[in-house]
Design an enzyme around this catalytic site. Structure first.
Site, PDB file in Angstrom:
ATOM      1  CD  GLU A   1      13.973   0.400   8.116  1.00  0.00           C
ATOM      2  OE1 GLU A   1      14.503   1.325   8.772  1.00  0.00           O
ATOM      3  OE2 GLU A   1      14.580  -0.625   7.788  1.00  0.00           O
TER       4      GLU A   1
ATOM      5  CB  CYS B   1      13.217   8.690   7.953  1.00  0.00           C
ATOM      6  SG  CYS B   1      14.109   7.776   6.700  1.00  0.00           S
TER       7      CYS B   1
ATOM      8  CE  LYS C   1      -1.806   2.606   3.110  1.00  0.00           C
ATOM      9  NZ  LYS C   1      -1.682   3.915   2.444  1.00  0.00           N
TER      10      LYS C   1
HETATM   11  P1  NAD Z   1       2.465   7.756   8.527  1.00  0.00           P
HETATM   12  O1  NAD Z   1       2.921   6.797   9.546  1.00  0.00           O
HETATM   13  O2  NAD Z   1       1.339   8.641   8.852  1.00  0.00           O
HETATM   14  O3  NAD Z   1       2.055   7.001   7.188  1.00  0.00           O
HETATM   15  C1  NAD Z   1       2.897   6.055   6.572  1.00  0.00           C
HETATM   16  C2  NAD Z   1       2.037   5.047   5.841  1.00  0.00           C
HETATM   17  O4  NAD Z   1       1.264   4.332   6.801  1.00  0.00           O
HETATM   18  C3  NAD Z   1       1.037   5.639   4.858  1.00  0.00           C
HETATM   19  O5  NAD Z   1       0.932   4.764   3.749  1.00  0.00           O
HETATM   20  C4  NAD Z   1      -0.270   5.638   5.649  1.00  0.00           C
HETATM   21  O6  NAD Z   1      -1.420   5.559   4.849  1.00  0.00           O
HETATM   22  C5  NAD Z   1      -0.115   4.374   6.466  1.00  0.00           C
HETATM   23  N1  NAD Z   1      -0.858   4.338   7.719  1.00  0.00           N
HETATM   24  C6  NAD Z   1      -1.344   5.374   8.463  1.00  0.00           C
HETATM   25  N2  NAD Z   1      -1.963   4.903   9.562  1.00  0.00           N
HETATM   26  C7  NAD Z   1      -1.864   3.546   9.526  1.00  0.00           C
HETATM   27  C8  NAD Z   1      -2.290   2.497  10.400  1.00  0.00           C
HETATM   28  N3  NAD Z   1      -2.918   2.746  11.522  1.00  0.00           N
HETATM   29  N4  NAD Z   1      -1.994   1.224  10.046  1.00  0.00           N
HETATM   30  C9  NAD Z   1      -1.326   0.948   8.923  1.00  0.00           C
HETATM   31  N5  NAD Z   1      -0.917   1.897   8.053  1.00  0.00           N
HETATM   32  C10 NAD Z   1      -1.163   3.186   8.354  1.00  0.00           C
HETATM   33  O7  NAD Z   1       3.770   8.565   8.145  1.00  0.00           O
HETATM   34  P2  NAD Z   1       3.913   9.658   7.034  1.00  0.00           P
HETATM   35  O8  NAD Z   1       3.545  10.972   7.606  1.00  0.00           O
HETATM   36  O9  NAD Z   1       3.245   9.235   5.796  1.00  0.00           O
HETATM   37  O10 NAD Z   1       5.506   9.579   6.767  1.00  0.00           O
HETATM   38  C11 NAD Z   1       6.408  10.308   7.465  1.00  0.00           C
HETATM   39  C12 NAD Z   1       7.088   9.464   8.526  1.00  0.00           C
HETATM   40  O11 NAD Z   1       7.740   8.342   7.953  1.00  0.00           O
HETATM   41  C13 NAD Z   1       8.175  10.233   9.221  1.00  0.00           C
HETATM   42  O12 NAD Z   1       8.054  10.054  10.607  1.00  0.00           O
HETATM   43  C14 NAD Z   1       9.461   9.585   8.728  1.00  0.00           C
HETATM   44  O13 NAD Z   1      10.544   9.675   9.569  1.00  0.00           O
HETATM   45  C15 NAD Z   1       9.055   8.197   8.462  1.00  0.00           C
HETATM   46  N6  NAD Z   1       9.928   7.587   7.469  1.00  0.00           N
HETATM   47  C16 NAD Z   1      10.842   6.667   7.896  1.00  0.00           C
HETATM   48  C17 NAD Z   1      11.723   6.081   6.994  1.00  0.00           C
HETATM   49  C18 NAD Z   1      12.726   5.067   7.453  1.00  0.00           C
HETATM   50  O14 NAD Z   1      13.280   4.379   6.618  1.00  0.00           O
HETATM   51  N7  NAD Z   1      12.980   4.950   8.723  1.00  0.00           N
HETATM   52  C19 NAD Z   1      11.632   6.416   5.645  1.00  0.00           C
HETATM   53  C20 NAD Z   1      10.694   7.348   5.239  1.00  0.00           C
HETATM   54  C21 NAD Z   1       9.835   7.926   6.181  1.00  0.00           C
END
Ligand code: NAD
Length: 482
Positions: free
Chosen positions: A258, A292, A184
Protein backbone atom coordinates in the site's frame (compact mmCIF):
# COMPACT_ATOMS: atom_id res chain seq x y z
CA UNK A 1 -20.82 39.92 12.82
CA UNK A 2 -17.88 39.05 15.03
CA UNK A 3 -16.59 35.52 15.13
CA UNK A 4 -16.81 33.62 18.40
CA UNK A 5 -13.53 33.03 20.14
CA UNK A 6 -12.82 29.59 21.46
CA UNK A 7 -11.76 29.05 25.05
CA UNK A 8 -8.91 26.53 25.33
CA UNK A 9 -10.24 22.98 25.66
CA UNK A 10 -7.17 20.89 26.37
CA UNK A 11 -7.35 17.10 26.63
CA UNK A 12 -5.29 15.76 29.53
CA UNK A 13 -1.98 14.02 28.87
CA UNK A 14 -2.25 12.39 32.29
CA UNK A 15 -4.68 9.71 31.04
CA UNK A 16 -1.73 7.79 29.66
CA UNK A 17 1.45 6.57 31.37
CA UNK A 18 4.49 6.76 29.13
CA UNK A 19 7.50 4.76 30.33
CA UNK A 20 10.93 6.32 29.91
CA UNK A 21 12.07 3.32 27.85
CA UNK A 22 10.51 0.38 26.03
CA UNK A 23 11.82 -3.02 24.99
CA UNK A 24 10.58 -5.28 22.19
CA UNK A 25 7.37 -7.30 22.51
CA UNK A 26 8.38 -10.85 21.68
CA UNK A 27 6.62 -14.07 22.65
CA UNK A 28 4.10 -12.27 24.83
CA UNK A 29 6.51 -10.22 26.91
CA UNK A 30 8.64 -7.12 26.77
CA UNK A 31 12.31 -7.94 26.41
CA UNK A 32 15.51 -5.94 25.90
CA UNK A 33 16.95 -5.79 22.41
CA UNK A 34 20.11 -7.83 22.01
CA UNK A 35 21.27 -5.11 19.61
CA UNK A 36 21.62 -2.79 22.64
CA UNK A 37 20.56 0.09 20.37
CA UNK A 38 17.67 2.46 20.93
CA UNK A 39 16.01 5.49 19.36
CA UNK A 40 14.10 8.42 20.81
CA UNK A 41 10.55 9.26 19.95
CA UNK A 42 9.48 12.86 20.37
CA UNK A 43 6.31 14.91 20.45
CA UNK A 44 6.34 16.76 17.09
CA UNK A 45 4.15 19.56 18.45
CA UNK A 46 6.61 20.47 21.22
CA UNK A 47 9.87 18.66 20.29
CA UNK A 48 9.83 17.13 23.79
CA UNK A 49 11.33 13.71 24.24
CA UNK A 50 8.61 11.16 24.98
CA UNK A 51 10.49 7.87 25.39
CA UNK A 52 13.38 5.75 24.26
CA UNK A 53 12.49 2.62 22.31
CA UNK A 54 14.66 -0.39 21.50
CA UNK A 55 15.96 -0.94 17.99
CA UNK A 56 15.58 -4.56 16.93
CA UNK A 57 18.72 -5.95 15.31
CA UNK A 58 19.05 -9.07 13.17
CA UNK A 59 19.09 -11.39 16.18
CA UNK A 60 15.99 -9.74 17.63
CA UNK A 61 14.16 -10.12 14.33
CA UNK A 62 15.18 -13.78 14.40
CA UNK A 63 13.75 -14.20 17.91
CA UNK A 64 10.48 -12.51 16.95
CA UNK A 65 10.01 -14.59 13.80
CA UNK A 66 10.82 -17.77 15.71
CA UNK A 67 8.22 -16.89 18.35
CA UNK A 68 5.65 -16.23 15.63
CA UNK A 69 6.49 -19.54 13.90
CA UNK A 70 6.13 -21.54 17.12
CA UNK A 71 2.82 -19.85 17.93
CA UNK A 72 1.62 -20.53 14.39
CA UNK A 73 2.44 -24.22 14.61
CA UNK A 74 1.36 -24.88 18.19
CA UNK A 75 -1.48 -22.54 19.09
CA UNK A 76 -2.87 -20.08 16.56
CA UNK A 77 -2.70 -22.20 13.40
CA UNK A 78 -4.51 -25.22 14.89
CA UNK A 79 -7.01 -23.07 16.83
CA UNK A 80 -10.60 -23.30 15.46
CA UNK A 81 -11.91 -20.11 13.82
CA UNK A 82 -14.59 -19.42 16.45
CA UNK A 83 -11.88 -19.43 19.16
CA UNK A 84 -9.66 -17.03 17.20
CA UNK A 85 -12.71 -14.88 16.72
CA UNK A 86 -13.22 -14.56 20.49
CA UNK A 87 -9.73 -13.11 20.89
CA UNK A 88 -10.32 -10.62 18.09
CA UNK A 89 -13.61 -9.49 19.61
CA UNK A 90 -11.84 -9.10 22.94
CA UNK A 91 -9.11 -6.95 21.37
CA UNK A 92 -11.76 -4.81 19.64
CA UNK A 93 -13.65 -4.30 22.90
CA UNK A 94 -10.52 -3.44 24.86
CA UNK A 95 -9.51 -0.91 22.21
CA UNK A 96 -12.92 0.71 22.54
CA UNK A 97 -12.71 0.68 26.34
CA UNK A 98 -9.22 2.17 26.38
CA UNK A 99 -9.83 4.52 23.45
CA UNK A 100 -9.11 7.74 25.34
CA UNK A 101 -5.70 6.47 26.45
CA UNK A 102 -4.84 5.38 22.90
CA UNK A 103 -6.12 8.64 21.38
CA UNK A 104 -4.03 10.81 23.70
CA UNK A 105 -0.92 8.73 23.12
CA UNK A 106 -1.42 8.89 19.35
CA UNK A 107 -1.67 12.68 19.52
CA UNK A 108 1.47 13.01 21.64
CA UNK A 109 3.55 10.75 19.38
CA UNK A 110 2.13 11.76 15.99
CA UNK A 111 1.05 15.42 16.31
CA UNK A 112 -2.45 14.92 14.87
CA UNK A 113 -5.38 16.77 16.53
CA UNK A 114 -7.15 14.95 19.37
CA UNK A 115 -10.43 15.44 17.48
CA UNK A 116 -9.12 13.19 14.70
CA UNK A 117 -7.44 10.56 16.91
CA UNK A 118 -10.51 10.41 19.18
CA UNK A 119 -13.16 10.37 16.44
CA UNK A 120 -11.40 8.53 13.63
CA UNK A 121 -8.12 6.70 14.28
CA UNK A 122 -9.02 4.82 17.44
CA UNK A 123 -12.71 4.01 16.81
CA UNK A 124 -11.82 2.85 13.30
CA UNK A 125 -8.98 0.66 14.62
CA UNK A 126 -11.47 -0.99 16.97
CA UNK A 127 -14.02 -1.30 14.15
CA UNK A 128 -11.53 -3.17 11.91
CA UNK A 129 -10.93 -5.69 14.70
CA UNK A 130 -14.69 -6.10 15.20
CA UNK A 131 -15.16 -6.58 11.48
CA UNK A 132 -12.44 -9.20 11.03
CA UNK A 133 -13.45 -10.95 14.27
CA UNK A 134 -16.65 -11.76 12.42
CA UNK A 135 -14.74 -13.36 9.55
CA UNK A 136 -12.55 -15.75 11.57
CA UNK A 137 -15.15 -18.54 11.56
CA UNK A 138 -16.44 -17.91 8.02
CA UNK A 139 -13.28 -18.25 5.96
CA UNK A 140 -14.90 -20.77 3.62
CA UNK A 141 -16.84 -17.80 2.21
CA UNK A 142 -13.86 -15.49 1.78
CA UNK A 143 -13.29 -16.46 -1.85
CA UNK A 144 -10.42 -18.94 -1.62
CA UNK A 145 -12.61 -22.03 -1.81
CA UNK A 146 -13.43 -24.44 0.98
CA UNK A 147 -10.98 -24.85 3.86
CA UNK A 148 -8.59 -22.05 2.92
CA UNK A 149 -5.26 -22.01 4.73
CA UNK A 150 -3.23 -19.16 6.23
CA UNK A 151 0.29 -18.49 4.95
CA UNK A 152 2.04 -18.86 8.31
CA UNK A 153 4.10 -15.95 9.63
CA UNK A 154 3.25 -12.45 8.37
CA UNK A 155 5.94 -9.75 8.44
CA UNK A 156 4.24 -6.34 8.51
CA UNK A 157 5.77 -2.86 8.26
CA UNK A 158 3.69 0.31 8.70
CA UNK A 159 4.11 4.10 8.41
CA UNK A 160 3.61 6.96 10.86
CA UNK A 161 0.56 8.79 9.56
CA UNK A 162 -2.13 6.55 11.12
CA UNK A 163 -0.03 4.43 13.47
CA UNK A 164 -2.70 2.45 15.32
CA UNK A 165 -5.14 2.33 12.44
CA UNK A 166 -2.51 0.92 10.06
CA UNK A 167 -1.64 -1.63 12.74
CA UNK A 168 -5.30 -2.68 12.86
CA UNK A 169 -5.51 -2.91 9.05
CA UNK A 170 -2.54 -5.25 9.14
CA UNK A 171 -3.03 -7.37 12.25
CA UNK A 172 -6.81 -7.92 12.25
CA UNK A 173 -7.13 -9.73 8.87
CA UNK A 174 -3.86 -11.62 9.38
CA UNK A 175 -5.06 -13.07 12.71
CA UNK A 176 -8.59 -13.72 11.48
CA UNK A 177 -7.13 -15.84 8.67
CA UNK A 178 -4.96 -17.80 11.13
CA UNK A 179 -1.53 -16.26 10.50
CA UNK A 180 0.76 -15.06 13.25
CA UNK A 181 2.44 -11.68 13.05
CA UNK A 182 5.67 -9.77 13.49
CA UNK A 183 4.89 -6.06 13.07
CA UNK A 184 7.25 -3.12 12.89
CA UNK A 185 5.75 0.33 13.52
CA UNK A 186 7.37 3.47 12.10
CA UNK A 187 10.36 4.85 13.98
CA UNK A 188 8.69 8.20 14.73
CA UNK A 189 5.41 6.73 16.07
CA UNK A 190 6.04 3.45 17.93
CA UNK A 191 4.13 4.21 21.14
CA UNK A 192 0.55 3.16 20.35
CA UNK A 193 1.86 -0.15 18.93
CA UNK A 194 3.65 -0.71 22.25
CA UNK A 195 0.50 0.18 24.20
CA UNK A 196 -1.31 -2.28 21.93
CA UNK A 197 1.18 -4.94 23.07
CA UNK A 198 0.12 -4.16 26.65
CA UNK A 199 -3.52 -4.58 25.55
CA UNK A 200 -2.68 -7.98 24.03
CA UNK A 201 -1.36 -9.10 27.41
CA UNK A 202 -4.61 -7.91 28.96
CA UNK A 203 -6.52 -9.87 26.30
CA UNK A 204 -4.51 -13.01 27.15
CA UNK A 205 -3.58 -13.52 23.54
CA UNK A 206 -1.33 -16.61 23.45
CA UNK A 207 2.39 -15.69 23.43
CA UNK A 208 4.01 -15.24 20.03
CA UNK A 209 0.80 -14.72 18.05
CA UNK A 210 1.63 -11.01 17.70
CA UNK A 211 5.17 -9.69 18.14
CA UNK A 212 5.96 -5.97 17.94
CA UNK A 213 9.50 -4.98 17.12
CA UNK A 214 10.58 -1.35 16.95
CA UNK A 215 13.34 0.21 14.88
CA UNK A 216 13.87 2.08 11.63
CA UNK A 217 14.26 1.00 7.99
CA UNK A 218 17.01 -1.53 8.66
CA UNK A 219 14.79 -3.44 11.10
CA UNK A 220 11.98 -3.42 8.51
CA UNK A 221 14.35 -4.68 5.82
CA UNK A 222 15.62 -7.47 8.11
CA UNK A 223 12.08 -8.55 8.87
CA UNK A 224 11.04 -8.66 5.24
CA UNK A 225 14.22 -10.51 4.25
CA UNK A 226 13.80 -13.17 6.94
CA UNK A 227 13.48 -16.56 5.18
CA UNK A 228 10.82 -17.81 7.62
CA UNK A 229 8.42 -14.93 6.89
CA UNK A 230 5.76 -16.25 4.49
CA UNK A 231 3.66 -13.19 3.85
CA UNK A 232 4.83 -9.59 3.58
CA UNK A 233 2.52 -6.61 4.09
CA UNK A 234 3.92 -3.11 3.72
CA UNK A 235 2.40 0.34 3.87
CA UNK A 236 4.71 3.24 3.16
CA UNK A 237 6.42 5.12 0.38
CA UNK A 238 6.53 3.96 -3.23
CA UNK A 239 10.33 4.11 -3.12
CA UNK A 240 10.59 1.56 -0.29
CA UNK A 241 7.69 -0.43 -1.77
CA UNK A 242 9.67 -0.91 -4.97
CA UNK A 243 12.69 -2.11 -2.99
CA UNK A 244 10.50 -4.62 -1.17
CA UNK A 245 8.93 -5.86 -4.42
CA UNK A 246 12.45 -6.54 -5.72
CA UNK A 247 13.45 -8.17 -2.43
CA UNK A 248 10.58 -10.68 -2.40
CA UNK A 249 10.61 -11.39 -6.15
CA UNK A 250 11.60 -15.02 -6.76
CA UNK A 251 10.98 -16.06 -3.13
CA UNK A 252 8.01 -18.00 -1.73
CA UNK A 253 6.74 -14.80 -0.09
CA UNK A 254 3.64 -13.00 -1.25
CA UNK A 255 3.51 -9.24 -0.77
CA UNK A 256 0.79 -6.66 -0.36
CA UNK A 257 1.98 -3.10 -0.97
CA UNK A 258 0.00 0.00 0.00
CA UNK A 259 2.05 2.93 -1.29
CA UNK A 260 1.79 6.61 -2.12
CA UNK A 261 -0.84 8.61 -3.97
CA UNK A 262 -1.60 11.91 -5.71
CA UNK A 263 -5.38 11.94 -5.76
CA UNK A 264 -7.45 14.21 -7.97
CA UNK A 265 -10.45 15.82 -6.29
CA UNK A 266 -12.65 16.85 -9.24
CA UNK A 267 -15.24 19.61 -8.87
CA UNK A 268 -17.74 19.96 -11.73
CA UNK A 269 -19.68 23.17 -12.37
CA UNK A 270 -22.91 21.66 -11.03
CA UNK A 271 -21.38 20.60 -7.70
CA UNK A 272 -22.88 22.03 -4.48
CA UNK A 273 -20.07 24.49 -3.77
CA UNK A 274 -20.25 24.67 0.03
CA UNK A 275 -20.23 20.88 0.35
CA UNK A 276 -17.43 20.62 -2.17
CA UNK A 277 -15.36 23.14 -0.19
CA UNK A 278 -15.82 21.01 2.94
CA UNK A 279 -14.77 17.99 0.88
CA UNK A 280 -11.64 19.77 -0.35
CA UNK A 281 -10.74 20.76 3.22
CA UNK A 282 -11.31 17.22 4.47
CA UNK A 283 -9.45 15.85 1.48
CA UNK A 284 -6.17 17.69 1.95
CA UNK A 285 -6.04 19.26 5.42
CA UNK A 286 -7.23 16.19 7.39
CA UNK A 287 -4.17 14.86 9.29
CA UNK A 288 -2.29 17.88 7.86
CA UNK A 289 -2.38 16.23 4.44
CA UNK A 290 -0.20 13.35 5.63
CA UNK A 291 -2.60 10.89 4.07
CA UNK A 292 -1.75 8.52 1.23
CA UNK A 293 -5.17 9.07 -0.36
CA UNK A 294 -5.19 12.86 0.26
CA UNK A 295 -6.98 14.93 -2.39
CA UNK A 296 -3.79 16.84 -3.14
CA UNK A 297 -4.70 17.83 -6.71
CA UNK A 298 -7.84 19.92 -7.01
CA UNK A 299 -9.27 19.76 -10.53
CA UNK A 300 -11.98 22.39 -10.75
CA UNK A 301 -14.21 23.33 -13.68
CA UNK A 302 -12.89 26.60 -15.10
CA UNK A 303 -16.29 28.32 -14.96
CA UNK A 304 -16.58 27.90 -11.16
CA UNK A 305 -12.87 28.00 -10.28
CA UNK A 306 -12.79 31.56 -8.93
CA UNK A 307 -15.85 31.04 -6.76
CA UNK A 308 -14.56 27.73 -5.38
CA UNK A 309 -11.09 29.13 -4.62
CA UNK A 310 -12.52 32.24 -2.93
CA UNK A 311 -14.80 30.20 -0.72
CA UNK A 312 -12.02 27.73 0.00
CA UNK A 313 -9.67 30.49 1.17
CA UNK A 314 -12.41 31.98 3.36
CA UNK A 315 -12.98 28.55 4.92
CA UNK A 316 -9.26 27.94 5.46
CA UNK A 317 -9.10 31.23 7.33
CA UNK A 318 -11.38 29.66 9.97
CA UNK A 319 -9.27 26.52 10.52
CA UNK A 320 -7.54 26.42 13.86
CA UNK A 321 -3.93 25.33 13.53
CA UNK A 322 -1.98 24.60 16.71
CA UNK A 323 -1.93 22.56 19.91
CA UNK A 324 -3.08 19.06 18.85
CA UNK A 325 -4.26 18.34 22.40
CA UNK A 326 -6.84 21.14 22.19
CA UNK A 327 -10.25 19.73 21.28
CA UNK A 328 -10.93 22.75 19.03
CA UNK A 329 -7.82 22.27 16.89
CA UNK A 330 -8.41 21.39 13.25
CA UNK A 331 -4.84 21.04 11.96
CA UNK A 332 -2.00 19.71 14.11
CA UNK A 333 1.75 19.37 13.72
CA UNK A 334 3.69 17.75 10.89
CA UNK A 335 5.05 14.43 12.15
CA UNK A 336 8.79 15.06 11.97
CA UNK A 337 11.47 17.57 11.07
CA UNK A 338 12.34 15.41 8.05
CA UNK A 339 8.75 15.50 6.77
CA UNK A 340 8.54 19.26 7.35
CA UNK A 341 11.66 19.84 5.30
CA UNK A 342 10.27 17.68 2.47
CA UNK A 343 7.01 19.68 2.44
CA UNK A 344 8.96 22.95 2.54
CA UNK A 345 11.24 21.86 -0.28
CA UNK A 346 8.33 20.90 -2.55
CA UNK A 347 6.39 24.07 -1.75
CA UNK A 348 9.49 26.12 -2.63
CA UNK A 349 9.69 24.21 -5.91
CA UNK A 350 6.08 25.33 -6.54
CA UNK A 351 7.17 28.98 -6.14
CA UNK A 352 10.23 28.48 -8.33
CA UNK A 353 8.20 26.85 -11.13
CA UNK A 354 5.76 29.76 -11.25
CA UNK A 355 2.72 28.60 -9.26
CA UNK A 356 1.10 31.14 -6.92
CA UNK A 357 1.20 30.32 -3.21
CA UNK A 358 -1.46 31.35 -0.67
CA UNK A 359 -1.30 30.28 2.98
CA UNK A 360 -3.97 30.62 5.63
CA UNK A 361 -3.21 33.62 7.86
CA UNK A 362 -2.35 33.07 11.52
CA UNK A 363 0.62 32.48 13.76
CA UNK A 364 2.15 29.04 14.07
CA UNK A 365 3.56 27.79 17.39
CA UNK A 366 7.26 28.52 17.82
CA UNK A 367 8.26 25.04 18.94
CA UNK A 368 7.48 21.94 16.92
CA UNK A 369 7.01 21.19 13.22
CA UNK A 370 4.33 23.27 11.53
CA UNK A 371 3.20 24.10 8.03
CA UNK A 372 0.16 26.34 7.38
CA UNK A 373 -2.75 25.16 5.21
CA UNK A 374 -1.58 26.22 1.76
CA UNK A 375 -3.12 26.50 -1.71
CA UNK A 376 -1.18 26.79 -4.95
CA UNK A 377 -3.02 28.21 -7.97
CA UNK A 378 -1.70 28.67 -11.54
CA UNK A 379 -0.38 25.12 -11.33
CA UNK A 380 0.38 23.21 -14.54
CA UNK A 381 0.53 19.43 -14.89
CA UNK A 382 4.30 19.65 -15.43
CA UNK A 383 4.98 21.24 -12.03
CA UNK A 384 6.54 19.06 -9.36
CA UNK A 385 3.74 20.03 -6.94
CA UNK A 386 1.25 18.53 -9.42
CA UNK A 387 3.22 15.31 -9.87
CA UNK A 388 4.97 14.43 -6.61
CA UNK A 389 3.37 13.38 -3.37
CA UNK A 390 3.86 16.29 -0.94
CA UNK A 391 2.33 14.50 2.08
CA UNK A 392 1.53 17.79 3.79
CA UNK A 393 -1.24 20.44 3.97
CA UNK A 394 -0.59 21.72 0.45
CA UNK A 395 -3.21 21.78 -2.31
CA UNK A 396 -2.33 22.19 -6.00
CA UNK A 397 -5.18 23.64 -8.08
CA UNK A 398 -5.63 22.87 -11.78
CA UNK A 399 -8.63 23.67 -13.96
CA UNK A 400 -10.46 21.83 -16.75
CA UNK A 401 -13.15 22.60 -19.34
CA UNK A 402 -14.58 19.19 -20.30
CA UNK A 403 -15.05 15.86 -18.52
CA UNK A 404 -12.53 14.30 -20.91
CA UNK A 405 -9.93 16.87 -19.91
CA UNK A 406 -10.66 16.19 -16.23
CA UNK A 407 -10.19 12.45 -16.79
CA UNK A 408 -6.96 12.93 -18.73
CA UNK A 409 -5.53 15.19 -16.03
CA UNK A 410 -6.73 12.95 -13.18
CA UNK A 411 -5.05 9.93 -14.77
CA UNK A 412 -1.86 11.82 -15.63
CA UNK A 413 0.07 10.45 -12.67
CA UNK A 414 2.07 7.32 -11.90
CA UNK A 415 -0.15 6.82 -8.84
CA UNK A 416 -3.67 5.42 -8.65
CA UNK A 417 -4.92 5.25 -5.08
CA UNK A 418 -7.99 7.46 -4.79
CA UNK A 419 -10.03 10.24 -6.38
CA UNK A 420 -13.09 12.38 -5.62
CA UNK A 421 -15.88 13.51 -7.93
CA UNK A 422 -18.28 16.33 -7.07
CA UNK A 423 -21.36 16.69 -9.27
CA UNK A 424 -25.14 16.46 -9.03
CA UNK A 425 -25.35 14.02 -11.94
CA UNK A 426 -25.38 10.35 -10.96
CA UNK A 427 -24.58 9.27 -14.52
CA UNK A 428 -21.50 11.50 -14.54
CA UNK A 429 -20.33 9.99 -11.24
CA UNK A 430 -20.56 6.49 -12.71
CA UNK A 431 -18.81 7.49 -15.94
CA UNK A 432 -15.99 9.19 -14.03
CA UNK A 433 -15.61 6.24 -11.65
CA UNK A 434 -15.22 3.98 -14.70
CA UNK A 435 -12.66 6.22 -16.36
CA UNK A 436 -10.43 7.11 -13.40
CA UNK A 437 -7.61 4.67 -12.78
CA UNK A 438 -7.64 4.57 -9.00
CA UNK A 439 -8.58 2.01 -6.37
CA UNK A 440 -11.17 4.24 -4.69
CA UNK A 441 -13.40 6.94 -6.17
CA UNK A 442 -15.43 8.93 -3.66
CA UNK A 443 -18.53 10.71 -4.94
CA UNK A 444 -19.63 13.92 -3.23
CA UNK A 445 -17.51 13.02 -0.22
CA UNK A 446 -13.84 12.31 0.51
CA UNK A 447 -11.65 10.29 2.88
CA UNK A 448 -14.48 8.02 3.97
CA UNK A 449 -13.57 4.58 5.30
CA UNK A 450 -15.46 1.52 6.36
CA UNK A 451 -14.01 -1.81 7.55
CA UNK A 452 -16.26 -3.67 5.12
CA UNK A 453 -14.98 -1.73 2.12
CA UNK A 454 -11.71 -2.61 0.35
CA UNK A 455 -8.98 0.00 -0.09
CA UNK A 456 -5.85 -0.12 -2.22
CA UNK A 457 -4.15 1.13 -5.33
CA UNK A 458 -3.41 0.79 -9.01
CA UNK A 459 -0.09 1.49 -10.72
CA UNK A 460 2.65 2.80 -8.41
CA UNK A 461 0.21 3.05 -5.50
CA UNK A 462 0.76 -0.66 -4.94
CA UNK A 463 -1.18 -3.90 -5.11
CA UNK A 464 -3.44 -5.93 -2.88
CA UNK A 465 -6.41 -4.64 -0.92
CA UNK A 466 -7.01 -3.95 2.76
CA UNK A 467 -10.46 -3.90 4.34
CA UNK A 468 -13.51 -5.96 3.52
CA UNK A 469 -13.51 -9.52 2.20
CA UNK A 470 -10.85 -8.49 -0.31
CA UNK A 471 -8.53 -7.63 2.59
CA UNK A 472 -8.66 -11.25 3.80
CA UNK A 473 -7.59 -12.75 0.50
CA UNK A 474 -3.88 -11.81 0.72
CA UNK A 475 -3.72 -13.70 4.04
CA UNK A 476 -5.29 -16.93 2.72
CA UNK A 477 -4.20 -19.69 0.34
CA UNK A 478 -6.58 -21.96 -1.57
CA UNK A 479 -7.16 -24.98 0.64
CA UNK A 480 -9.06 -27.33 -1.66
CA UNK A 481 -11.43 -29.89 -0.20
CA UNK A 482 -10.15 -32.24 2.44
P1 NAD B 1 8.62 4.93 4.39
O1 NAD B 1 8.45 4.03 3.24
O2 NAD B 1 9.87 5.69 4.50
O3 NAD B 1 8.47 4.12 5.75
C1 NAD B 1 7.38 3.27 6.01
C2 NAD B 1 7.84 2.16 6.94
O4 NAD B 1 8.82 1.38 6.26
C3 NAD B 1 8.50 2.64 8.23
O5 NAD B 1 8.13 1.75 9.27
C4 NAD B 1 9.99 2.50 7.92
O6 NAD B 1 10.78 2.29 9.06
C5 NAD B 1 10.00 1.27 7.05
N1 NAD B 1 11.11 1.16 6.12
C6 NAD B 1 11.92 2.14 5.63
N2 NAD B 1 12.83 1.62 4.78
C7 NAD B 1 12.59 0.28 4.72
C8 NAD B 1 13.18 -0.80 4.00
N3 NAD B 1 14.18 -0.61 3.17
N4 NAD B 1 12.66 -2.04 4.18
C9 NAD B 1 11.62 -2.25 4.99
N5 NAD B 1 11.04 -1.27 5.72
C10 NAD B 1 11.50 -0.01 5.57
O7 NAD B 1 7.35 5.87 4.34
P2 NAD B 1 6.95 6.96 5.39
O8 NAD B 1 7.62 8.23 5.04
O9 NAD B 1 7.11 6.46 6.76
O10 NAD B 1 5.36 7.05 5.10
C11 NAD B 1 4.83 7.88 4.17
C12 NAD B 1 4.47 7.13 2.91
O11 NAD B 1 3.55 6.08 3.17
C13 NAD B 1 3.77 8.02 1.92
O12 NAD B 1 4.33 7.84 0.65
C14 NAD B 1 2.33 7.51 1.92
O13 NAD B 1 1.61 7.72 0.77
C15 NAD B 1 2.48 6.08 2.24
N6 NAD B 1 1.27 5.56 2.86
C16 NAD B 1 0.47 4.75 2.10
C17 NAD B 1 -0.72 4.25 2.63
C18 NAD B 1 -1.60 3.36 1.81
O14 NAD B 1 -2.48 2.73 2.38
N7 NAD B 1 -1.42 3.28 0.53
C19 NAD B 1 -1.06 4.57 3.94
C20 NAD B 1 -0.23 5.39 4.68
C21 NAD B 1 0.95 5.88 4.11
Amino acid sequence: MTAFDYAPAPESASVVDIASSYGLFINGEFTDATSGESLKTINPATEENLAEVAVAGTEDVERAVRAARTAYERTWGPMPGPERSKYLFRIARLLAERSREFAVLEVLDNGKPIREARDMDIPMASAYFFYYAGWADKLDYAGRGANPRPHGVAGQVIPWNFPLLMLAWKIAPALAAGNTVVLKPAETTPLTALLFADLLQQADLPPGVVNIITGAGRTGADLIAHPDVDKVAFTGSTKVGKQIARQVAGTHKQATLELGGKAANIIFDDAPVDQAVEGIVNGIYFNAGQVCCAGSRLLVAESVADEVIDRLKARLGTLRVGDPMDKNTDVGAVNSAAQLSRITELANAGDAEGAVRWSAPGDLPEKGYWFPPTVFTEVSTAHRIAREEIFGPVLSVLTFRTPDEAIAKANNTPYGLSAGVWTEKGSRILAMADAIRSGVVWANTFNKFDPASPFGGYKESGYGREGGRHGLLPYLIEGGTQ
